[in-house]
Design a protein around this motif. Structure first.
Motif, PDB file in Angstrom:
ATOM      1  N   ARG A 217       0.858  -1.078   0.016  1.00 25.38           N
ATOM      2  CA  ARG A 217       0.102  -0.203  -0.094  1.00 25.38           C
ATOM      3  C   ARG A 217       0.751   1.312  -0.078  1.00 25.38           C
ATOM      4  O   ARG A 217       0.413   2.202  -0.484  1.00 25.38           O
ATOM      5  CB  ARG A 217      -0.952   0.103   1.098  1.00 25.38           C
ATOM      6  N   GLY A 220       2.161   1.914  -3.436  1.00 22.28           N
ATOM      7  CA  GLY A 220       1.147   2.534  -4.436  1.00 22.28           C
ATOM      8  C   GLY A 220       0.438   3.503  -3.866  1.00 22.28           C
ATOM      9  O   GLY A 220      -0.590   3.949  -4.218  1.00 22.28           O
ATOM     10  N   LEU A 221       1.175   4.220  -2.697  1.00 24.09           N
ATOM     11  CA  LEU A 221       0.360   5.145  -2.199  1.00 24.09           C
ATOM     12  C   LEU A 221      -0.111   6.425  -2.774  1.00 24.09           C
ATOM     13  O   LEU A 221      -1.069   7.095  -2.720  1.00 24.09           O
ATOM     14  CB  LEU A 221       1.076   5.762  -0.664  1.00 24.09           C
ATOM     15  N   VAL A 222       0.878   6.804  -3.968  1.00 25.82           N
ATOM     16  CA  VAL A 222       0.612   8.040  -4.881  1.00 25.82           C
ATOM     17  C   VAL A 222      -0.642   7.764  -5.590  1.00 25.82           C
ATOM     18  O   VAL A 222      -1.541   8.636  -5.816  1.00 25.82           O
ATOM     19  CB  VAL A 222       1.641   8.149  -5.578  1.00 25.82           C
ATOM     20  N   VAL A 223      -0.675   6.370  -6.176  1.00 21.12           N
ATOM     21  CA  VAL A 223      -1.741   6.244  -6.999  1.00 21.12           C
ATOM     22  C   VAL A 223      -3.268   6.024  -5.937  1.00 21.12           C
ATOM     23  O   VAL A 223      -4.268   6.873  -6.555  1.00 21.12           O
ATOM     24  CB  VAL A 223      -1.527   4.735  -7.370  1.00 21.12           C
ATOM     25  N   LEU A 224      -3.064   5.643  -4.902  1.00 20.49           N
ATOM     26  CA  LEU A 224      -4.379   5.793  -3.981  1.00 20.49           C
ATOM     27  C   LEU A 224      -4.598   7.014  -3.879  1.00 20.49           C
ATOM     28  O   LEU A 224      -5.763   7.652  -3.770  1.00 20.49           O
ATOM     29  CB  LEU A 224      -3.900   4.872  -2.494  1.00 20.49           C
ATOM     30  N   LYS A 225      -3.786   7.832  -3.426  1.00 21.51           N
ATOM     31  CA  LYS A 225      -3.940   9.362  -3.110  1.00 21.51           C
ATOM     32  C   LYS A 225      -4.564   9.941  -4.367  1.00 21.51           C
ATOM     33  O   LYS A 225      -5.570  10.749  -4.036  1.00 21.51           O
ATOM     34  CB  LYS A 225      -2.774  10.058  -2.687  1.00 21.51           C
ATOM     35  N   LEU A 226      -4.038   9.722  -5.448  1.00 17.24           N
ATOM     36  CA  LEU A 226      -4.691  10.509  -6.780  1.00 17.24           C
ATOM     37  C   LEU A 226      -6.148   9.951  -6.837  1.00 17.24           C
ATOM     38  O   LEU A 226      -6.882  10.960  -7.605  1.00 17.24           O
ATOM     39  CB  LEU A 226      -3.821  10.129  -7.857  1.00 17.24           C
ATOM     40  N   PHE A 227      -6.233   8.656  -6.530  1.00 22.03           N
ATOM     41  CA  PHE A 227      -7.681   8.269  -6.885  1.00 22.03           C
ATOM     42  C   PHE A 227      -8.546   8.608  -5.631  1.00 22.03           C
ATOM     43  O   PHE A 227      -9.844   7.978  -5.600  1.00 22.03           O
ATOM     44  CB  PHE A 227      -7.766   6.676  -7.103  1.00 22.03           C
ATOM     45  N   ARG A 229      -8.343   7.534  -2.643  1.00 21.06           N
ATOM     46  CA  ARG A 229      -8.772   6.123  -1.901  1.00 21.06           C
ATOM     47  C   ARG A 229      -7.813   6.238  -0.445  1.00 21.06           C
ATOM     48  O   ARG A 229      -7.887   5.099   0.114  1.00 21.06           O
ATOM     49  CB  ARG A 229      -8.699   5.115  -2.634  1.00 21.06           C
ATOM     50  N   ALA A 230      -6.922   7.004  -0.568  1.00 25.18           N
ATOM     51  CA  ALA A 230      -5.723   6.545   0.509  1.00 25.18           C
ATOM     52  C   ALA A 230      -6.665   6.686   1.914  1.00 25.18           C
ATOM     53  O   ALA A 230      -6.208   5.562   2.663  1.00 25.18           O
ATOM     54  CB  ALA A 230      -4.770   7.875   0.353  1.00 25.18           C
ATOM     55  N   GLU A 231      -7.473   7.352   2.222  1.00 20.95           N
ATOM     56  CA  GLU A 231      -8.050   7.282   3.548  1.00 20.95           C
ATOM     57  C   GLU A 231      -8.724   5.884   3.832  1.00 20.95           C
ATOM     58  O   GLU A 231      -8.759   5.415   4.796  1.00 20.95           O
ATOM     59  CB  GLU A 231      -8.902   8.601   3.773  1.00 20.95           C
ATOM     60  N   GLU A 233      -7.808   3.453   2.593  1.00 21.91           N
ATOM     61  CA  GLU A 233      -7.066   2.201   2.873  1.00 21.91           C
ATOM     62  C   GLU A 233      -6.365   2.193   4.244  1.00 21.91           C
ATOM     63  O   GLU A 233      -5.811   1.200   4.725  1.00 21.91           O
ATOM     64  CB  GLU A 233      -5.615   2.186   1.857  1.00 21.91           C
ATOM     65  N   ILE A 234      -6.529   3.095   5.162  1.00 21.14           N
ATOM     66  CA  ILE A 234      -6.150   3.042   6.406  1.00 21.14           C
ATOM     67  C   ILE A 234      -7.145   2.054   6.843  1.00 21.14           C
ATOM     68  O   ILE A 234      -6.349   1.118   7.850  1.00 21.14           O
ATOM     69  CB  ILE A 234      -6.378   4.535   7.103  1.00 21.14           C
TER      70      ILE A 234
END
Lengths: 590, 550
Positions: A217, A220-227, A229-231, A233-234
């Motif tokens: 995670r 791929g955090l940058v990708v999650l952030k751009l979509f 979705r990062a929060e 994933e927590i």
């Protein structure tokens, strides 16, 4: 020695392949390992003496009411025993570390030598960081196995039984009690070992899974952030952690029973001896013919926890074994096989044909097909020739396969079809001869840790300073080196830090100028250079290539026009003369 | 360490329980041994069985035995249960702190090494409590208990026993940590040299082979491993002092207590049985010193890991939202105005770059690798801010809108887009959590992966990554492409979307790019050959600026 691994009560009767391999490696550090194993055994003798002595001092003081002043010699002797045990502990620890260091050094050498014997095709498919981590970090994980686990395992196998036997003449019942439990000790050890190993394995697996997810995670955090979705994933990281915790705890609940079992026997030993001896004193039990003195009773009591101490030490170091086993499995997975100390790897005779002493070498490739896992078919039934002494430029858009062709000719990449150098099949040429007569400049040459000069000298290890400087001048290295305060002695660090790509390439070119090849293969030698420097570098290359064969892959028309002939790799994986491809729009070749 | 202590505070109840059980285990062990000695000696001295109270000591011996067994089990279970919770807390904390920080500008943070190191660092923090904090706290509380006991029974030995215990169990580990810190420098240096030599050999393998210099590389490794060994052996002399001093400290404390006790016994200040009890109690309490010493040995690595994680958690994000963000227009052209950007001092990537992209326009940017195509795309998402110039969407400067809004408006397929551990469905839904299977298949269709997924036994539910299905490079690329196409974003940025695809698939994808992105603005960065009419306009990026191609 293999009481843990070979006891029938152990769930895994035969030692695993990893452990067998570890034992073979242990032979390297045999001397130090032997010492590390002997020390706890000698120390155990002192433990017995010390307990006996302490019981004696107490008996004399309490029962015989000997004044303290006259016990000074005895107490001094007790101090001496303690000192001796401290010295032994020091020796044992140092010897264990030495054994581990000997083994790690040997394993690292073997792994690295093994890597150097591998083909470039194999290396290309692996991440360098991961391979390096095997040699550095995974080998480091073997440390505890040799430094601590092996001595602890042997002590746990011998010391408890020996203690039981020593106690028998003092009191048969106590001795027998411990001797009767002695055959059970391997069972306890298996239990303790099984529990500790299961616990540690579960823990390691859970951690590895969790860390794997966590790393995945983060990667791929940058990708999650751009979509956006990062929060979310927590919550997933939290959920996965909690799930692992629940699952692992369920296993640990059983595995920890083993430490409770150990504790049970240790407490039973102390309590049993205390009650038996106490009741004997009170004449409530009479299993002995003669009376029991306080000294003998105290001695038995003092020894009771010592019988179980080696088992506890073993349980404390059990994770070292699990870690070492996991590391060996990792190494095996990364290398495909576990290296064994070859009898004499360095003295293998050169195999294959030698190349003639002739200066210029011709190249002929027929029906050459190259497929790469990354990019599919690069060359397809291509035909290609370089006459002896000819200079040839190779053009084509990036990604079309110029570098691949150079790698094939340098025997750095597998292919199908026939490639000959000087009429000898490429595969049949002896490695040393090939490397002496074929010089290669890759697109991203590696600068090794050292100085600019030491990197150039790799071309010819015995070259004089003057020759190195001359080569540096011809490759236009001096253009930038002379501007540096330390000139050619400027250190270049990891990954050639400090020098740009173009500068690194000129250093690598200077290496080649120190050699005496019959065929020179250069991959974009003038990339990143301004027109004026490019012209000078090309002149130097042509001067050096006089009387040798030269192939230059390039994007620069100016460079290509200086060569005797120009070839192009076309979209169909064929190598065609430039004239034939003139109709083709050479995108990227301008 | 600050991070750890704030985490410990949050889990104080569990930690205190583990600590209490750990103390109870120690106390039960000490008491069992002490009472046994007292009972045994008392029995030996008893004139007759009638005059001796047998019941109390035998009950205590049995009681402490079972207490010890139960508390040991409970201690391990409670300690691990809480450790697991902390383990989860650390990861969540680090993860949420990283979100505003990524992507890092410093190159050191972009490598895979960084993730590996961070993961290892976080792991190193997990066991800190069980390995060091709990034993030290237990030792301190145990010392207090021992002090109380000796105060009543054998006050003369109180100072000697407590000082001896404190020196061995508390001061000695500190000294070892300090000594390790000094002598560790040589070990660290030689290990770093070995790392460099190994990486030189692996990364430079092709160069070494072509230079015929593999033998020299092996010799260099031999030298480097030998100096690592020498440095470690020199350090081992100090490390080996640890166990030796524990034996010595425990022994010296025993002798000091014995000497004081014998004097008191002679003076009639203590009975024989209580003297034996005190001596055995002092012996038994040293069991905790061993685990402290083992924990202290690991402290160096753990505190280095804690420092690195703390530094990361304390980092301030460089790109922030304005306090009063403005709304981003739903449609509108994208304009780059006189953009300049450089990495470090003199690696200028973009200089004076201008670009206008009408809404719904599809453009391609071609250029050599390293010419700045990816950087240009990153600037539009504010993964970095331009050094100079501004970027507007629909007339609004992107620095004036919320990053979350910008990210919802612009989707990027980056060159290193990852496939996540999880199912294919999970991977796709990252772009659109509400998408149904039909929508997912539509996206897969466009990325030319639908047929493959339909062929899998578990279809969209196929597990990818660790112990799951592995995808080829080309399939992974297409999955990431499908994910990007699934996103409802109005602007789609595709960085080398066809890397890893074979030529026919690449040509087919590029040929219907216009169809699959209808109604959206598309920026395609590539060095693939573009078929005629694949995009509206082609630009070439060269020397930091754009010009129309052809």
């Amino acid at each position: 020695m293999s009481i843990i691994d070979s006891t029938p009560a152990a769930p895994k009767a035969a030692p695993s392949r990893e452990i067998k391999w570890l034992r073979r490696q242990g032979r390297v550090g045999r001397g130090a390992l032997g010492l590390a194993v002997m020390v706890p055994l000698v120390s155990a003798c002192l433990t017995v003496t010390q307990a006996y002595w302490l019981a004696m001092i107490l008996h004399r003081a309490i029962v015989d009411q000997v004044p303290a002043a006259s016990q000074v010699p005895a107490i001094t002797a007790l101090g001496g025993m303690i000192l001796a045990r401290a010295v032994l502990a020091w020796i044992g620890e140092a010897a264990g570390i030495r054994a581990a260091e000997d083994v790690k050094q040997a394993v690292r050498r073997q792994l690295f030598a093994d890597l150097m014997r591998r083909g470039p095709d194999w290396m290309r498919q692996r991440a360098s960081g991961e391979l390096a981590s095997q040699i550095l970090d995974q080998v480091e994980a073997l440390d505890g196995y040799f430094a601590r686990f092996v001595p602890a395992m042997i002590a746990a196998g011998l010391v408890p039984v020996a203690f039981a036997v020593v106690l028998m003449p003092v009191d048969l019942v106590v001795g027998l009690l411990l001797l009767l439990t002695a055959p059970l000790i391997p069972v306890f050890m298996a239990l303790a070992g099984w529990g500790a190993e299961a616990a540690s394995r579960q823990h390691l697996t859970a951690l590895a899974r969790l860390s794997g997810l966590f790393a995945d995670r983060i990667r791929g955090l940058v990708v999650l952030k751009l979509f956006g979705r990062a929060e979310d994933e927590i919550a997933r990281v939290r959920g996965a952690s909690d799930e692992f915790a629940v699952r692992t705890l369920a296993v640990l609940r059983i595995a920890f029973l083993s430490s409770a079992v150990l504790e049970f026997f240790a407490a039973l030993g102390v309590a049993g001896v205390a009650l038996y001896v106490g009741l004997t004193y009170l004449d409530m039990i009479d299993l002995r013919g003669s009376a029991l003195g306080l000294q003998a009773g105290l001695f038995c009591l003092l020894m009771a926890p010592e019988v179980y101490l080696p088992l506890r030490t073993l349980a404390a170091h059990y994770h070292d074994r699990a870690n070492a086993k996991a590391a060996v499995a990792n190494i095996e997975a990364a290398f495909g096989a576990l290296p064994e100390a070859a009898p004499s790897p360095a003295t293998s005779a050169p195999v294959g044909a030698r190349l003639a002493g002739r200066r210029a070498l011709a190249v002929a490739a027929v029906d050459l097909t190259v497929e790469t896992p990354e990019r599919g078919t690069i060359l397809s039934s291509a035909t290609f020739e370089i006459g002896a002494g000819e200079t040839v430029a190779l053009l084509g858009p990036s990604g079309i396969g110029k570098s691949t062709l150079i790698e094939v000719l340098a025997r750095l990449r597998g292919h199908s079809g026939r490639v000959e150098i000087d009429g000898i099949a490429l595969d049949a040429i002896e490695e040393g001869a090939l490397r002496r007569k074929v010089a290669v400049l890759g697109q991203r040459p590696r600068l090794f840790h050292g100085t600019i000069a030491s990197n150039i000298r790799l071309g010819r290890p015995h070259a004089s300073d003057r020759e190195v400087r001359e080569a540096a001048e011809r490759a236009c290295v001096l253009d930038f080196a002379d501007r540096l305060p330390e000139g050619l002695d400027t250190p270049v660090g990891e990954r050639g830090s400090g020098l740009s790509g173009g500068e690194a390439q000129r250093v690598a070119l200077a290496r080649i100028f120190l050699r005496d090849p019959g065929l020179i293969l250069l991959d974009e030698p003038t990339a990143h250079l301004d027109a004026e420097t490019e012209a000078r570098v090309v002149q130097a290359i042509l001067a050096f290539a006089w009387g040798r064969s030269l192939l230059v892959a390039t994007h620069s028309m100016a460079v290509a026009e200086q060569m005797g002939r120009i070839c192009v790799i076309d979209g169909a994986g064929q190598i065609v003369p430039f004239e034939a491809a003139a109709a083709l729009e050479l995108d990227g070749a301008a | 360490m600050r991070l750890l202590f704030s985490l410990y505070r949050a889990r104080a109840a569990g930690l205190l329980l583990a600590l209490a059980l750990s103390c109870l285990t120690l106390v039960a062990g000490v008491a069992l041994f002490g009472v046994s000695g007292w009972f045994l000696t008392g029995a030996a001295l008893a004139v007759s069985a009638m005059s001796f109270d047998l019941f109390a000591p035998s009950a205590m011996v049995r009681g402490f035995s079972f207490l010890r067994i139960a508390s040991r089990y409970g201690e391990r279970l409670a300690g691990h249960a809480t450790t697991f919770k902390i383990l989860s807390d650390i990861r969540v904390r680090v993860f949420s702190r990283l979100i505003p920080l990524v992507p890092f500008k410093a190159a050191a943070h972009r490598t895979g090494d960084f993730v590996a190191r961070l993961t290892a660092d976080v792991e190193a923090l997990d066991m800190m409590f069980l390995q060091l904090v709990a034993p030290v706290a237990t030792a301190i509380l145990g010392a207090v208990g021992l002090g109380l006991f000796l105060g009543f029974v054998l006050p003369d030995a109180l100072v000697a026993a407590l000082v001896g215990f404190a020196l061995t169990a508390l001061l000695l580990p500190i000294l070892i940590v300090l000594a390790g810190r000094r002598s560790g420098a040589e070990t660290v240096r030689t290990a770093a040299e070995l790392r460099v030599a190994v990486l030189d050999g692996i990364d430079g393998h092709a160069d070494l082979v072509t230079l015929g210099a593999t033998r020299e590389a092996i010799e260099a490794i031999d030298r480097a491993t030998a100096s690592v060994r020498t440095a470690r052996l020199r350090q081992s002399w100090r490390i080996a002092c640890g166990p030796a001093f524990v034996v010595l400290g425990a022994g010296a404390t025993l002798i000091a207590t014995l000497w004081a006790g014998l004097g008191t016994l002679e003076a009639g200040g203590v009975s024989g049985p209580l003297l034996v009890a005190a001596l055995l109690a002092v012996t038994a309490i040293f069991e905790v010193a061993g685990s402290i010493l083992r924990g202290a040995g690991r402290l160096g690595a753990t505190s280095a890991a804690a420092r690195r994680v703390q530094a990361l958690v304390d980092t301030e994000p460089t790109i922030r939202d304005r306090a009063d963000p403005v709304a981003l227009p739903a449609t509108g052209p994208v304009r780059f105005e006189n953009i300049g950007f450089s990495y470090g001092r003199d690696r200028s990537i973009l200089a004076g770059l201008d670009l206008d992209i009408g809404f719904g326009e599809r453009i391609a940017i071609i250029g050599e690798s390293g010419s700045g195509k990816s950087t240009l795309l990153a600037l539009l998402l504010r993964l970095a801010d331009a050094d100079q110039g501004r970027i507007r969407i629909g007339g609004v400067d992107i620095r004036d809108v919320r990053q979350a809004d910008l990210h919802a408006h612009v989707a990027l397929l980056s060159q290193d887009a990852p496939v996540f551990i999880g199912t294919i469905r999970d991977n796709l839904r990252i772009a659109d959590p509400a998408a149904d299977d039909a929508a997912l298949f539509q996206a897969l269709e466009r990325a030319r992966l639908a047929e493959f997924v339909r062929g899998l036994p578990q279809g969209l539910g196929t597990w990818l990554g660790e112990s799951g299905q592995t995808l080829s490079a080309g399939q992974a690329r297409r999955l990431c492409l499908a994910r990007t196409l699934l996103s409802p974003a109005k602007v789609v940025l595709l960085d080398e979307p066809t890397a890893g695809l074979d030529r026919p698939t690449e040509a087919a994808f590029l040929a219907d790019l216009l169809a699959v992105t209808a109604g959206r603005t598309v920026v395609l960065a590539t060095h693939a050959a573009l078929p005629e009419g694949a995009v509206d306009t082609v630009y070439r990026l060269e020397n930091g600026a754009l010009r129309r191609n052809g």
